[in-house]
Structures are given as structure tokens and as C-alpha cells.
Write a protein that holds these residues in place. Structure first.
Motif, PDB file in Angstrom:
ATOM      1  N   ARG A   1       0.826  -1.214   0.000  1.00 15.41           N
ATOM      2  CA  ARG A   1       0.000   0.000   0.000  1.00 15.41           C
ATOM      3  C   ARG A   1       0.859   1.263   0.000  1.00 15.41           C
ATOM      4  O   ARG A   1       0.516   2.249  -0.668  1.00 15.41           O
ATOM      5  N   LEU A   2       1.955   1.240   0.737  1.00 10.23           N
ATOM      6  CA  LEU A   2       2.825   2.414   0.757  1.00 10.23           C
ATOM      7  C   LEU A   2       3.439   2.651  -0.624  1.00 10.23           C
ATOM      8  O   LEU A   2       3.577   3.809  -1.070  1.00 10.23           O
ATOM      9  N   ARG A   3       3.816   1.560  -1.297  1.00  9.90           N
ATOM     10  CA  ARG A   3       4.383   1.699  -2.639  1.00  9.90           C
ATOM     11  C   ARG A   3       3.320   2.221  -3.598  1.00  9.90           C
ATOM     12  O   ARG A   3       3.593   3.109  -4.441  1.00  9.90           O
ATOM     13  N   ALA A   4       2.088   1.721  -3.480  1.00 11.58           N
ATOM     14  CA  ALA A   4       1.009   2.196  -4.352  1.00 11.58           C
ATOM     15  C   ALA A   4       0.708   3.668  -4.112  1.00 11.58           C
ATOM     16  O   ALA A   4       0.439   4.429  -5.062  1.00 11.58           O
ATOM     17  N   LEU A   5       0.799   4.091  -2.865  1.00 13.59           N
ATOM     18  CA  LEU A   5       0.567   5.508  -2.552  1.00 13.59           C
ATOM     19  C   LEU A   5       1.677   6.372  -3.138  1.00 13.59           C
ATOM     20  O   LEU A   5       1.407   7.453  -3.697  1.00 13.59           O
ATOM     21  N   HIS A   6       2.903   5.903  -3.046  1.00 11.36           N
ATOM     22  CA  HIS A   6       4.020   6.670  -3.600  1.00 11.36           C
ATOM     23  C   HIS A   6       3.887   6.803  -5.119  1.00 11.36           C
ATOM     24  O   HIS A   6       4.157   7.874  -5.690  1.00 11.36           O
ATOM     25  N   GLU A   7       3.438   5.747  -5.775  1.00 10.74           N
ATOM     26  CA  GLU A   7       3.271   5.805  -7.224  1.00 10.74           C
ATOM     27  C   GLU A   7       2.240   6.840  -7.633  1.00 10.74           C
ATOM     28  O   GLU A   7       2.357   7.470  -8.692  1.00 10.74           O
ATOM     29  N   ARG A   8       1.230   7.043  -6.800  1.00 10.16           N
ATOM     30  CA  ARG A   8       0.150   7.972  -7.138  1.00 10.16           C
ATOM     31  C   ARG A   8       0.429   9.414  -6.706  1.00 10.16           C
ATOM     32  O   ARG A   8      -0.112  10.353  -7.301  1.00 10.16           O
ATOM     33  N   THR A   9       1.245   9.569  -5.663  1.00 10.05           N
ATOM     34  CA  THR A   9       1.431  10.923  -5.127  1.00 10.05           C
ATOM     35  C   THR A   9       2.876  11.400  -5.185  1.00 10.05           C
ATOM     36  O   THR A   9       3.139  12.607  -5.109  1.00 10.05           O
ATOM     37  N   GLY A  10       3.826  10.458  -5.262  1.00  8.07           N
ATOM     38  CA  GLY A  10       5.234  10.830  -5.238  1.00  8.07           C
ATOM     39  C   GLY A  10       5.740  11.158  -3.845  1.00  8.07           C
ATOM     40  O   GLY A  10       6.914  11.545  -3.692  1.00  8.07           O
ATOM     41  N   LEU A  11       4.913  11.028  -2.809  1.00  4.89           N
ATOM     42  CA  LEU A  11       5.326  11.375  -1.448  1.00  4.89           C
ATOM     43  C   LEU A  11       6.213  10.282  -0.862  1.00  4.89           C
ATOM     44  O   LEU A  11       5.907   9.093  -0.973  1.00  4.89           O
ATOM     45  N   PRO A  12       7.313  10.672  -0.193  1.00  3.05           N
ATOM     46  CA  PRO A  12       8.277   9.694   0.337  1.00  3.05           C
ATOM     47  C   PRO A  12       7.849   9.144   1.695  1.00  3.05           C
ATOM     48  O   PRO A  12       8.549   9.306   2.702  1.00  3.05           O
TER      49      PRO A  12
END
Length: 374
Positions: A331-342
Motif C-alpha cells: 500500500r505504501l508503494r502504491a501511494l508513492h506511485e500515485r502521489t510521489g510522497l516519500p
């Protein structure tokens, strides 16, 4: 009342010595009443006896003096139980005298018994009015103390002078912590005050909220209550402590914090709650590609918040969410892909992490605004 009793009642009403006997009985039964001057008891006994005998001769019962007796004894500091002991002792003595004199006058026992039962009912009603007069006097005194206490607290916490502070138990040279609670219901505030006052403080209503000044923080404020405690300050700086607590309370409520909380422990919540518009813009800008109506997107943001709140620990986050650590990682990786947030970058600066957390929290609450204009 029946005819045979009329001469007896008239004789009792005109007997000054009977009043003295009743006073002696009352004082003997109640040490608290005995400590008062004898004329205090005599005044009430004389009026009550006259009113009672008049009622037995067909007059309208007047319990006004009974209520005044209760109010006077409350003002004199006599316990209510002591007052009732005195009244009942006087009742017993007047019945004894009436029976002895009635039999001497040839009045049948069944007539005396019937009168005694009527008299007992009358005295029962009289006792009720004594108690009500006593309680009403106590309530009036409590209202007076509460009004004075609230006036002193308002003066201190709102920046005015409070020369009466010693009168409510506050010492000029001492340091006190301001406490402000998210309690505005008067009945609930009244119920909470004894628990809070156990820590030695003075509490009342200020600007519609329960607040107070106390030498030490309360240990507990009750379930679902937020109580913000300020630093120890002299009374002249009480208003400063109050302003700090109010700002911190806004932050604590905004972020659903409950319990007894120190101002210093709410610094971040206080600062963030003071800028709701900025939080909304931040969430709108950083999470513009997420749709609040999408359940999966809400799941991603909730997981990111849990991850940050649990110290970036996969195992703790997974346990809190009841999922596998790999699910958290996905889920964290999917969120990063959508928002770019680290989100999962342990090397991210503190302020970057703060911006991420603030954006997630604001978005999750549905309070995001449009992205800031370039």
C-alpha cells in the motif's frame, strides 16, 4: 377536632411552661442545637406549637415557620440530622404531656389515640418543610459561593483583577496550572467539579467551558473528556496560561485527543489546528490524484497515517491494521506511485514527514481544498 379535645388544646396553647419543656427536650436530644442560644430554639418552638394547635382546631396548616427553622439552622451550621433530632424530641414530649393531661381530664384513650395519629401526620409534614427550608438555604449558599468563585476565575483567566482570589482559596504567592476542559454542559460540569477539586484547585465556568486553577494537574477527568493542563504560573499570569490552554484544547479536540493532556505535549496539534486553511490547501495539493470517493485510495491514506503514527514500523503498523506487513509495504508503494510522497523513506527530513502526515490527516477528514494556484 372533636369537642372533648377543645379545652385540652386551649390549655396547651396558653401554657408558657410547655414551650420551655419542648425547648429543653430539643436541646437535650441534639447537642448541635444545644450549642445555640436557648432563645433561638424558643422562638421557633413557640410559633410552631401555636401553628400546630391552631391547625388541630380547624385552622389552615401553616408550614412557613418550619421552612424558616430549617433555613436558620442551615445558616447557623447545624447539621440537618441534628435539626430533625430536635424536632422529633419536641414532638415526643408534647405528645407525652398531651396524653397525661388528656387522661387527667377524662378524655377517652381512643380519642387521644386518634388525635395522636393526626398529630403525627402533621409533624411528618412539618419535618418535610423543615428539611426543604434547610436544603433551599444550602442551595442558595452554594449558588452564592459558585457565583463568587466563577467571578474570581473569570477575572483571573480573562486578564482582569481578582482581589478576592484568597476568598476562594487561591494564594497570591503560589503558582497554579490552568486547566481547560471541553465540557460545556452545566450539569456535567457540576458533576465533574468535585473530582477535579480533589487536586486542590478551584474550578468553575469561564466563557461557557469548565476551567480552573490548580496547584497540581488532576489525575483523571472522566471518560471522553479532554482536559488541557498549562504550566505552573503565578496568578498575575493566569490569563496567559488560559490562552495557551484554549489554543491547545482546540488542537486536542481537532485531533480527537482525550484525557488529561499537558500543553507542551500538544504543541504540534495546537500549531496545526491554528492553520486549518493551510492544511486544506496542503492536502489538496499533495494528494490531488487521490479520489476521496475511492475506497482503495482511502485505504492507502489510512495505512500511511498508521505507518507514520507507529514510528515507520511495518510490524507495528500491520498489527494495528490487522494485516500482513507485506500488505502495508504494497500500500505504501502504491501511494508513492500515485502521489510521489516519500512516506516510507526513513531518510526524509522531519518537516517533509510532517507535511505528509498533515496532508494525509486533512484529506482523510474530507477537509481538503483545491491545490494552491501556481
Amino acid at each position: 377536632m372533636s369537642t372533648p379535645l377543645a379545652p385540652l388544646l386551649a390549655a396547651l396553647a396558653g401554657d408558657e411552661g410547655l414551650v420551655d419543656e419542648l425547648v429543653a427536650a430539643a436541646r437535650s436530644a441534639s447537642p448541635d442545637v444545644a450549642r445555640l442560644p436557648a432563645h433561638e430554639s424558643r422562638r421557633h418552638v413557640a410559633v410552631l406549637l401555636a401553628a400546630g394547635l391552631a391547625a388541630f382546631q380547624g385552622g389552615e396548616p401553616d408550614f412557613g415557620e418550619a421552612a424558616r427553622l430549617g433555613a436558620d439552622r442551615a445558616a447557623q451550621g447545624v447539621p440537618c440530622a441534628g435539626v430533625l433530632c430536635a424536632v422529633r424530641a419536641a414532638r415526643t414530649r408534647v405528645l407525652e404531656v398531651a396524653v397525661v393531661r388528656g387522661r387527667a381530664a377524662g378524655i377517652p384513650d381512643e380519642v387521644l389515640l386518634s388525635a395522636a395519629l393526626d398529630f403525627d401526620r402533621y409533624v411528618g409534614a412539618l419535618e418535610g418543610h423543615v428539611v426543604e427550608g434547610y436544603r433551599e438555604a444550602e442551595r442558595a449558599r452554594a449558588r452564592g459561593r459558585r457565583d463568587r468563585r466563577d467571578a474570581v476565575l473569570r477575572a483571573l483567566l480573562l486578564g482582569g483583577r481578582a482581589d478576592d482570589a484568597p476568598a476562594v482559596g487561591l494564594r497570591a504567592g503560589a503558582r497554579y496550572r490552568c486547566v481547560v476542559l471541553n465540557v460545556t454542559d452545566p450539569a456535567r460540569a457540576e458533576a465533574l467539579q468535585p473530582r477535579l477539586a480533589a487536586c486542590g484547585g478551584v474550578f468553575g465556568t469561564v466563557e461557557g467551558r469548565l476551567a480552573g486553577l490548580t496547584p497540581r494537574a488532576p489525575a483523571d477527568a472522566g471518560p471522553d473528556v479532554t482536559a488541557v493542563v498549562g504550566p505552573p504560573l503565578p496568578l498575575r499570569r493566569a490569563a496567559e496560561g488560559y490562552r495557551l490552554c484554549l489554543a491547545a484544547l482546540t488542537g486536542a479536540v481537532r485531533f480527537a485527543r482525550t484525557g488529561v493532556l499537558a500543553v507542551v505535549d500538544l504543541a504540534a496539534e495546537t500549531a496545526l489546528a491554528a492553520q486549518p486553511e493551510l492544511g486544506a490547501v496542503l492536502g489538496g495539493a499533495l494528494l490531488a490524484r487521490l479520489d476521496p470517493a475511492d475506497a482503495f485510495h482511502r485505504e492507502l491514506v489510512g495505512t500511511a497515517l498508521a505507518y507514520l503514527d507507529h514510528g515507520r514500523r511495518l510490524d507495528r503498523t500491520a498489527a494495528a491494521l490487522h494485516v500482513h506487513p507485506n500488505t502495508v509495504r504494497y500500500r505504501l508503494r502504491a501511494l508513492h506511485e500515485r502521489t510521489g510522497l516519500p512516506v516510507d523513506d526513513d531518510g526524509a527530513p522531519v518537516l517533509t514527514t510532517l507535511r505528509c502526515w498533515w496532508a494525509f490527516e486533512t484529506w482523510q477528514r474530507g477537509r481538503c481544498g483545491p491545490p494552491a494556484a501556481p
